[in-house]
Structure formats: structure tokens, C-alpha cells
Motif scaffolding. Structure first.
Motif, PDB file in Angstrom:
ATOM      1  N   SER A 251      -0.507   5.741  -7.267  1.00 33.69           N
ATOM      2  CA  SER A 251       0.018   4.509  -7.866  1.00 33.69           C
ATOM      3  C   SER A 251       0.723   3.611  -6.862  1.00 33.69           C
ATOM      4  O   SER A 251       0.807   2.392  -7.057  1.00 33.69           O
ATOM      5  CB  SER A 251       1.001   4.855  -8.987  1.00 33.69           C
ATOM      6  N   PRO A 255      -3.217   1.665  -5.577  1.00 31.73           N
ATOM      7  CA  PRO A 255      -3.204   1.569  -7.042  1.00 31.73           C
ATOM      8  C   PRO A 255      -4.582   1.309  -7.624  1.00 31.73           C
ATOM      9  O   PRO A 255      -5.491   0.843  -6.941  1.00 31.73           O
ATOM     10  CB  PRO A 255      -2.250   0.399  -7.310  1.00 31.73           C
ATOM     11  N   CYS A 257      -5.136  -0.457 -10.614  1.00 38.21           N
ATOM     12  CA  CYS A 257      -4.823  -1.358 -11.725  1.00 38.21           C
ATOM     13  C   CYS A 257      -6.041  -2.103 -12.266  1.00 38.21           C
ATOM     14  O   CYS A 257      -6.061  -2.505 -13.433  1.00 38.21           O
ATOM     15  CB  CYS A 257      -3.753  -2.360 -11.289  1.00 38.21           C
ATOM     16  N   ASP A 258      -7.047  -2.321 -11.430  1.00 39.87           N
ATOM     17  CA  ASP A 258      -8.206  -3.112 -11.860  1.00 39.87           C
ATOM     18  C   ASP A 258      -8.880  -2.535 -13.101  1.00 39.87           C
ATOM     19  O   ASP A 258      -9.399  -3.284 -13.931  1.00 39.87           O
ATOM     20  CB  ASP A 258      -9.246  -3.204 -10.731  1.00 39.87           C
ATOM     21  N   CYS A 274       2.754  -1.797 -18.954  1.00 37.22           N
ATOM     22  CA  CYS A 274       2.567  -1.196 -17.637  1.00 37.22           C
ATOM     23  C   CYS A 274       3.693  -0.209 -17.407  1.00 37.22           C
ATOM     24  O   CYS A 274       4.847  -0.472 -17.787  1.00 37.22           O
ATOM     25  CB  CYS A 274       2.580  -2.276 -16.551  1.00 37.22           C
ATOM     26  N   LYS A 306      -1.444  -8.387 -13.135  1.00 35.70           N
ATOM     27  CA  LYS A 306      -2.662  -7.830 -12.561  1.00 35.70           C
ATOM     28  C   LYS A 306      -2.409  -6.501 -11.867  1.00 35.70           C
ATOM     29  O   LYS A 306      -3.231  -5.577 -11.940  1.00 35.70           O
ATOM     30  CB  LYS A 306      -3.282  -8.830 -11.578  1.00 35.70           C
ATOM     31  N   VAL A 307      -1.263  -6.383 -11.182  1.00 33.62           N
ATOM     32  CA  VAL A 307      -0.969  -5.178 -10.406  1.00 33.62           C
ATOM     33  C   VAL A 307       0.488  -4.769 -10.631  1.00 33.62           C
ATOM     34  O   VAL A 307       1.396  -5.595 -10.465  1.00 33.62           O
ATOM     35  CB  VAL A 307      -1.197  -5.408  -8.890  1.00 33.62           C
ATOM     36  N   ARG A 308       0.737  -3.545 -11.028  1.00 30.12           N
ATOM     37  CA  ARG A 308       2.060  -2.911 -11.063  1.00 30.12           C
ATOM     38  C   ARG A 308       3.188  -3.846 -11.500  1.00 30.12           C
ATOM     39  O   ARG A 308       4.181  -3.997 -10.797  1.00 30.12           O
ATOM     40  CB  ARG A 308       2.397  -2.317  -9.696  1.00 30.12           C
ATOM     41  N   ASN A 312       3.027  -6.347  -6.313  1.00 29.58           N
ATOM     42  CA  ASN A 312       1.672  -6.222  -5.779  1.00 29.58           C
ATOM     43  C   ASN A 312       1.621  -5.993  -4.276  1.00 29.58           C
ATOM     44  O   ASN A 312       0.551  -6.026  -3.676  1.00 29.58           O
ATOM     45  CB  ASN A 312       0.839  -7.457  -6.145  1.00 29.58           C
TER      46      ASN A 312
END
Length: 334
Positions: A251, A255, A257-258, A274, A306-308, A312
């Protein structure tokens, strides 16, 4: 008819996997999960009841969720666990649990009755004395006995191992060697930051460091890269001719995340879009007021980053102002 647009975020990710925390209490005190000083538990009146868990889960299933995982705290501490399982089973969706394994023997018949066959078992060391150090409890033999009980009853087991540098990173190969004769999946998890767990990146064992140990122990021809699931969390590997496999949940350093399809429902009825996000949407209050919760679910999903949770970059995830602005892990759910 299902309306899966409610569970689709602005990046096209469809969320069909609901993780429900049943309880904030645990019978272990793992240092990476619970602050040393403990936590202030949510009053029981503010936690979801059996019927409320079912009703809220039913709304998610009606909108496209087809996988439910029960977590905690320790989910088997709920006295109404059999009733929760029975009600959720009626939704005709896949049910799995994450547990520390201590109470498995008391609930195994219920798990079999309602076809809960996928178990994630948390076990961070194969050394009894280290188990007591990390959990502050003397339950190692009980967990190991219950692991074998599950295997003897043909459950599908994943063992979650949170790696902490200087504590259990010297056991990576020992865990992998378990898969030679046991049909299990070992999942190495990078140490992640949550409120009160004193995280810093010097304690983290990265994906590359794990794979370096594997390369030093096994020949390249013996390490097989398996095909990852569409919505994978662990990148999967296998040692040639071993019964089991191992995976890495990275993570922090790499990561995934996609392809995220997960949403979390806390024991007090709030959804987190999230694991790293401090944003929560209160479903339980709306449900108790007789209001529809679908718009609240859609609002949460549409606001997913989009990410964490927006962290990001490595610099962002390393920033304690950002990475500690969250619940402790035990009140989120594994």
C-alpha cells in the motif's frame, strides 16, 4: 434491478466489495493496530445492531455489492455473530471474515453452516515469545491450533503478516516455507500509518526488500509470478512445486488504487471510501431516522480520491500531519 452507478466513482472504479467492521473491541493488543494507551470505545448504543448491519448491507447488495468481509476489532467477539452471519447469508452474496483466530473453534460450525469458507487469519510471527511481544497476549498456541482446525475442515486460508523492520522481517522465508506443505496463502503487508501506531517509514519492509530476500533464498526459475486478480490487493507469487503461495500488499511503496473495489463500513455505521481517508459518511444516523442512505453512499463514492485519499506521493504519505489524521486501525476494520 441493480443500480451500480451509485457505487461507481469518478475514475470508473466499481465498488462491489463491502468490508463491515462488527466491533471495535479485540482480545489482542497488536501495537500496529491499537495505540499503547488504548482507545475510547464507541458507546454500545452508537454501534450497529444485528438488524441494522443487515439492513445497511442489503442496500449495498441491492446496488451491486457481491462480496462482504466481516472484520473488527475481532469480529468473533460479537455475541450475536451467528445471527449476523445467518442474516447476511440470506443476501446470497459471498461472505468471508478476517480474524485473529483465537475464537475460531467456538464458531467453526456456524461458519460451515453458512458456507463462510474464506478466512484471513492475522499472524505476524511464528515465534511464541514474539507473538506475546506484538500482541501483549499469550495466545500463540491457540491460534496455531485453530489454523490447523480450519485447514482440516477445508477452509481457504490467507495468513496476514504485517512486517515491521527489526521485529519479524527475518521470518519472511520461514513464512514462505510454510507454503511448501500447507495449502495457504501468506500475505506480507507493508506497515501502514494510522493514528497512534507510531509509524515511520524506517519500520516499513518494502515490496522490493521482501522480493530481495526471496531472490537470495530461491533460484529465479523456482519463483513463479502468478496472475493477479482484477481488483487485487496482493501481488501473488508461488515457489515451484509448493502447495501454497505468497503475496505482497504494498500500500505504501507500490499502491494498487487503480483497481480498488472496496468500501468500508465502520462498527458505528460510517462508511470510509478509502482506508487512508479521514472522511466519513454517517449512514447509521440516517438509517435510524428512516431516511434513504443511497444518496449518502453515492456522495462518499463520488468523493473518493484517485490514490490513497490524496496522499499520492511518498513525501505525502510520510507526512505525519497527513498520515496520522485518521482513526486508529482497530476502529476502522481490517
Amino acid at each position: 434491478m441493480q443500480n451500480d452507478t451509485i457505487l461507481t466513482d469518478d475514475f470508473g472504479r466499481k465498488h462491489n466489495y463491502l468490508r463491515i467492521s462488527l466491533i471495535e473491541k479485540c482480545n489482542l493488543r497488536c501495537t500496529y493496530c491499537m495505540p499503547a494507551e488504548g482507545i475510547l470505545l464507541t458507546p454500545k448504543s452508537n454501534l450497529m445492531t444485528t438488524d441494522e448491519i443487515y439492513a445497511i448491507a442489503k442496500t449495498f447488495v441491492a446496488n451491486g455489492v457481491d462480496k462482504i468481509r466481516l472484520t473488527g476489532g475481532e469480529p468473533l467477539l460479537r455475541k450475536d455473530f451467528p445471527q449476523i452471519i445467518a442474516q447476511l447469508h440470506s443476501l446470497k452474496t459471498e461472505i468471508s471474515i478476517t480474524t485473529n483466530g483465537i475464537l475460531i473453534d467456538k464458531h467453526i460450525e456456524v461458519l460451515k453452516q453458512f458456507n463462510v469458507k474464506k478466512i484471513n487469519l492475522s499472524l505476524d510471527t511464528l515465534v511464541a515469545s514474539k507473538f506475546q511481544t506484538i500482541t501483549l497476549r499469550n495466545q500463540f498456541e491457540k491460534v496455531v491450533d485453530n489454523l490447523h482446525l480450519l485447514l482440516n475442515n477445508d477452509f481457504k486460508i490467507k495468513i496476514n503478516v504485517v512486517l515491521i523492520k527489526g521485529f519479524n522481517d527475518n521470518e519472511i522465508i520461514d513464512f514462505i516455507k510454510l507454503t511448501e506443505f500447507l495449502p495457504i496463502s501468506i500475505r506480507f503487508i507493508e506497515f501502514m500509518p494510522f493514528a497512534g501506531n507510531e509509524w515511520d517509514n524506517s519500520k516499513m519492509v518494502s515490496q522490493n526488500e521482501i522480493l530481495d530476500q526471496v531472490k537470495n533464498q530461491f533460484s529465479a526459475s523456482d519463483v513463479e509470478k502468478l496472475t493477479d486478480d482484477t481488483n487485487f490487493t496482493a501481488r501473488e507469487f508461488k515457489i515451484k512445486n509448493y502447495l501454497g503461495s505468497f503475496g505482497i500488499i504494498s500500500s505504501i511503496t507500490n499502491p494498487f488504487c487503480d483497481g480498488c473495489n472496496r468500501i468500508r463500513l465502520t462498527a458505528n455505521g460510517k462508511i470510509k471510501n478509502c482506508l487512508f481517508s479521514n472522511a466519513e459518511t454517517d449512514l447509521l444516523t440516517a438509517h435510524r431516522n428512516g431516511e434513504s442512505i443511497e444518496d449518502l453512499i453515492s456522495f462518499s463514492i463520488k468523493n473518493k480520491k484517485k490514490v490513497r485519499a490524496g496522499m499520492n506521493t511518498i513525501d505525502a504519505i510520510n507526512n505525519p500531519v497527513l498520515n496520522q489524521d485518521n482513526r486508529s486501525m482497530i476502529t476502522i476494520g481490517g
